[in-house]
Enzyme design. Structure first.
Site, short mmCIF file in Angstrom:
data_model
loop_
_atom_site.label_atom_id
_atom_site.label_comp_id
_atom_site.label_asym_id
_atom_site.label_seq_id
_atom_site.Cartn_x
_atom_site.Cartn_y
_atom_site.Cartn_z
N GLU A 393 20.93 8.15 21.31
CA GLU A 393 21.24 9.43 22.31
C GLU A 393 22.67 10.27 21.85
OE1 GLU A 393 18.87 10.65 24.15
OE2 GLU A 393 17.71 8.74 24.33
N HIS A 399 24.88 16.17 18.25
CA HIS A 399 24.20 17.56 17.71
C HIS A 399 24.56 18.58 18.99
CE1 HIS A 399 20.21 19.23 16.14
NE2 HIS A 399 21.15 20.03 15.96
#
Length: 600
Positions: A393, A399
């Site tokens: 996660e 990202h």
């Protein structure tokens, strides 16, 4: 009398283990203010309807104003979603989510004229607008993506009707979510220590890793006894969702729902078919691994509930949440100081909702909205699997962080197709880190076992899900009723094909489809498998310090949606239109399977 462990109420969870949603909205008053401002923003955009072809300036203003409204909508929707997920049984949170979902549907309907009106501008005229107005240049790719939809966008009136019905179309997924996360009542069972614990989604995954087969069997049978009581209801919700997917594909002129879903990111059909073909041609490796598992566990009969316990016995590694933070930062240090500094921000600034509580959404995810920090939901258990989940996660969150800090809003998100690559690259990096860190053969065996299980659960299992998803969409398109019995029979046969004769295809596993939320996500699952395979290649380049590998990877994280997903990945070093990256992934799996057998 043995102590009975129950999940804490949300109000009893320590604040430091909860996420801080005030970075989205400070308080309820701020939410109400945002809702009022949204309505004003929508009305301002509406005054520009019918004027887009008049000038480049009009086109620019509508694009900018509409994107601003979308950002406001996302803030409201994400906030409501996160509030609801932290306690799905809280009526206030449910009410807020319903209210904002309705608001989103209404605003989407009011703005549904924009895409058709832009697409009505002749190509030559649009080119002139872009040449004459320099401020349109940042929206060049944005407009190019929009033009790809031209053959599938309906009239403004029809788009408004569909947008207005979006909350209705989402009813099946909503009902499934409430039933699965809030209304199902699970019994109490015994864990490996003999303690009585309440069964839950998070606890179930922990119990299946127990070295005691009695514990695994009990958890498996008790969980599915609950789901099987409601399998007809789950059949109705899933059938309703599939009908929505097929309906939308049909009215927009796609050949099927899969093409409609993949067209969103300009993904060619070959990416999907290559995956299914390659996985099926390598089922022998999965059968070999399953057979090895049965032999090493010394089981006369191996069942589906025996596929998750470590072959090497009890884990030599366990992690409290605090210890996991340290290990995660050390493993990810190979990504560079800047990357790790933002990981540290996540830990220190309450980006993460850590522990399981009553009514909390099961599983784990990363979410966020442009202009705020990312958020992560966990249901923490003190084991190696949860360390991998944390790192997974965190890959998503980094990202999001790099994208939103390097792209303007119109490119400040990324396609689902590339999303899972960031998360599974982190997992592959953690695997390499642990194998390098420890010389103890037992630890190496355990980590290799974890990798093999992860590959099994991501590449093989998610492709199995993709095949089931394809089947139910095709069946519905042919007019076949999606009954519980029909779906269960197909799923049972599919499961047997994937895992082979070494494992008993327990009757309960036929009902596994009832508890998979991703079947409501419209051809989402195949991207887990393609993402893991691509991540395998990228992680190998980073961990072996290949020239520009880390730099190219970080540039991928920063790219957002500024280019088509396949182009973004080509720049990062992986061509996902070809089979080579899949073949490389299976080669790594076989290599580590060989290494595992040798160590044993």
């Amino acid at each position: 009398m043995a102590e009975i462990k129950q999940l804490p109420k949300r109000s009893d969870v320590p604040v430091e283990l909860t996420w801080d949603l005030t970075t989205i909205f400070k308080d309820d008053r701020a939410v109400k203010t945002a809702m009022t401002q949204l309505k004003v923003g929508v009305q301002a955009v509406l005054t520009q309807q019918g004027k887009l072809q008049d000038s480049a300036q009009n086109l620019l203003k509508v694009i900018q104003d509409e994107l601003n409204v979308q950002n406001q909508l996302e803030h409201l929707f994400v906030y409501a979603e996160l509030k609801n997920d932290q306690d799905t049984g809280d009526n206030t949170n449910q009410g807020l989510k319903d209210q904002i979902t309705g608001l989103v549907a209404k605003a989407s309907a009011q703005l549904a004229w924009i895409e058709p009106e832009i697409l009505a501008i002749p190509n030559q005229k649009l080119t002139e607008f872009q040449n004459n107005e320099s401020e349109l240049k940042p929206y060049e790719h944005f407009l190019a993506v929009l033009r790809l939809k031209k053959d599938h966008v309906l009239s403004a009136k029809e788009e408004a009707i569909l947008a207005g019905a979006s909350s209705i179309f989402g009813s099946s997924e909503k009902v499934f979510g409430i039933l699965d996360n809030s209304d199902l009542k699970f019994p109490f069972v015994k864990n490996s220590a003999g303690q009585t614990v309440q069964l839950s989604q998070g606890m179930y995954s922990t119990l299946l890793q127990s070295t005691n087969q009695v514990v695994r069997k009990q958890a498996f049978e008790q969980l599915y006894a609950v789901y099987e009581q409601f399998r007809n209801t789950f059949a109705a919700t899933l059938s309703g969702e599939v009908k929505v997917h097929n309906f939308n594909a049909q009215i927009r002129g796609f050949k099927d729902a899969r093409q409609a879903a993949m067209s969103e990111n300009a993904i060619p059909d070959a990416v999907y078919t290559n995956l299914v073909t390659e996985v099926n041609s390598h089922l022998d490796l999965l059968h070999r691994y399953v057979g090895l598992r049965k032999k090493i566990l010394n089981l006369k009969e191996m069942h589906m509930y025996d596929l998750y316990t470590p072959i090497t016995g009890k884990s030599p590694l366990s992690y409290t949440y605090q210890k996991a933070q340290t290990e995660a930062k050390e493993a990810l240090q190979i990504m560079g100081d800047d990357y790790v500094s933002h990981v540290d921000e996540a830990f220190k600034n309450r980006w993460i909702d850590v522990v399981e509580n009553q009514g909390k959404r099961s599983g784990a995810y990363s979410s966020g909205v442009y202009g705020t920090n990312p958020f992560m939901l966990l249901n923490w258990q003190d084991d190696l699997d949860n360390l991998f989940t944390l790192v997974h996660e965190m890959g998503h969150s980094m990202h999001t962080y790099y994208t939103t800090h390097n792209q303007p809003y119109q490119y400040g998100d990324y396609a689902i197709f590339v999303a899972e690559i960031a998360s599974t690259t982190n997992e592959n990096i953690l695997t390499s880190y642990l194998l390098d860190k420890y010389d103890d053969p037992q630890i190496k065996l355990y980590v290799l076992n974890h990798y093999l299980d992860d590959f099994k659960g991501t590449v093989y299992r998610q492709t199995q899900f993709a095949e089931f998803e394809q089947f139910i969409h095709e069946a519905d398109a042919k007019g076949e009723p999606l009954t519980a019995e029909m779906m269960s029979n197909y799923y049972g046969d599919l499961n047997h094909r994937y895992y082979g004769d070494a494992v008993i295809n327990d009757d309960q596993i036929k009902s596994e489809w009832t508890r998979i939320p991703h079947f409501y996500y419209n051809f989402y699952v195949y991207q887990y498998a393609t993402g893991f395979a691509a991540a395998s290649s990228l992680a190998n380049g980073i961990t072996t310090h290949q020239a520009h590998a880390r730099e190219n990877y970080l540039n991928y994280l920063k790219s957002g949606s500024s280019d088509f997903p396949l182009n973004v990945m080509k720049k990062a070093g992986v061509d996902m239109t070809r089979k080579a990256y899949l073949e490389d992934a299976f080669a790594v799996f076989e290599k580590r399977l060989n290494e595992f057998e040798s160590l044993l």
